[in-house]
Design a protein around this motif. Structure first.
Motif, mmCIF file in Angstrom:
data_model
loop_
_atom_site.group_PDB
_atom_site.id
_atom_site.type_symbol
_atom_site.label_atom_id
_atom_site.label_comp_id
_atom_site.label_asym_id
_atom_site.label_seq_id
_atom_site.Cartn_x
_atom_site.Cartn_y
_atom_site.Cartn_z
ATOM 1 N N PHE A 134 19.981 66.082 68.877
ATOM 2 C CA PHE A 134 21.423 66.181 68.922
ATOM 3 C C PHE A 134 22.211 64.991 68.313
ATOM 4 C CE2 PHE A 134 20.581 68.916 72.815
ATOM 5 C CZ PHE A 134 21.143 70.073 72.289
ATOM 6 N N GLY A 135 21.658 63.771 68.558
ATOM 7 C CA GLY A 135 22.121 62.830 67.977
ATOM 8 C C GLY A 135 21.832 62.794 66.431
ATOM 9 N N LEU A 136 20.761 63.097 66.007
ATOM 10 C CA LEU A 136 20.488 63.344 64.574
ATOM 11 C C LEU A 136 21.468 64.274 63.663
ATOM 12 C CD1 LEU A 136 18.801 62.778 61.860
ATOM 13 C CD2 LEU A 136 17.154 64.566 62.815
ATOM 14 N N ILE A 137 21.810 65.447 64.501
ATOM 15 C CA ILE A 137 22.511 66.338 63.611
ATOM 16 C C ILE A 137 24.066 65.688 63.789
ATOM 17 C CG2 ILE A 137 23.895 68.543 64.371
ATOM 18 C CD1 ILE A 137 21.174 69.346 65.581
ATOM 19 N N ASP A 138 24.284 64.890 64.928
ATOM 20 C CA ASP A 138 25.772 64.556 64.861
ATOM 21 C C ASP A 138 25.795 63.311 63.613
ATOM 22 O OD1 ASP A 138 28.514 63.801 65.679
ATOM 23 O OD2 ASP A 138 27.883 62.283 67.093
ATOM 24 N N ALA A 139 24.793 62.440 63.574
ATOM 25 C CA ALA A 139 24.762 61.499 62.350
ATOM 26 C C ALA A 139 24.801 62.252 61.158
ATOM 27 C CB ALA A 139 23.189 60.712 62.268
ATOM 28 N N ILE A 140 24.083 63.151 60.953
ATOM 29 C CA ILE A 140 24.190 63.826 59.658
ATOM 30 C C ILE A 140 25.609 64.327 59.375
ATOM 31 C CG2 ILE A 140 23.422 65.930 58.334
ATOM 32 C CD1 ILE A 140 20.756 65.761 59.768
ATOM 33 N N ASP A 141 26.207 65.055 60.277
ATOM 34 C CA ASP A 141 27.543 65.515 60.220
ATOM 35 C C ASP A 141 28.636 64.155 59.876
ATOM 36 O OD1 ASP A 141 26.689 68.102 60.423
ATOM 37 O OD2 ASP A 141 27.309 68.130 62.545
ATOM 38 N N LYS A 142 28.578 63.269 60.641
ATOM 39 C CA LYS A 142 29.392 62.139 60.383
ATOM 40 C C LYS A 142 29.079 61.025 59.356
ATOM 41 C CE LYS A 142 30.938 62.683 65.097
ATOM 42 N NZ LYS A 142 31.082 61.877 66.317
ATOM 43 N N PHE A 143 27.870 60.926 58.724
ATOM 44 C CA PHE A 143 27.374 60.171 57.713
ATOM 45 C C PHE A 143 28.246 60.070 56.339
ATOM 46 C CE2 PHE A 143 24.236 58.591 54.359
ATOM 47 C CZ PHE A 143 24.365 57.443 54.695
#
Length: 124
Positions: A59-68
């Motif tokens: 979930f943290g990875l997905i959030d990071a991808i979306d916000k990077f």
């Protein structure tokens, strides 16, 4: 995947954020989640399943991808690791695995209020 291939994948994701490209990025960077979950599981012992840590780390990875934001000169892994770790710690905190003392919570709240005052004062 080579660095040039990763850059092409990020360029494709930046131009058009498709589900397929996002899934490829998740698969490509899943090893970051396993790395962070492995480090945290060493400290937690057998109280928490490694697979649970990985699940919440995703979930943290997905959030990071979306916000990077690719415009900044920062590697994605440098940006993503704290977000992955934070998501896992949030899971542990919400699950009651991490206990935080009342005085620490009060200190953190005071620091938060002080930061808010400074942000308002200096408009930052």
């Amino acid at each position: 995947m080579k660095t040039a291939d990763k850059e092409k994948l990020w360029d494709a994701y930046r131009q058009k954020k498709t589900q397929e490209t996002r899934e490829q990025l998740i698969i490509e960077y899943a090893q970051l989640v396993r790395l962070v979950a492995g480090r945290l599981s060493m400290y937690l012992g057998h109280n928490v399943e490694y697979d649970d840590l990985v699940s919440y780390g995703i979930f943290g990875l997905i959030d990071a991808i979306d916000k990077f934001d690719l415009n900044y000169d920062v590697k994605f892994s440098t940006y993503a690791v704290p977000m992955i770790s934070g998501e896992i710690r949030r899971f542990l905190r919400d699950d009651g695995m991490i206990k935080v003392s009342r005085s620490l919570k009060e200190t953190a709240y005071k620091a938060f209020l002080a930061r808010e005052r400074l942000q308002k004062k200096y408009n930052r």
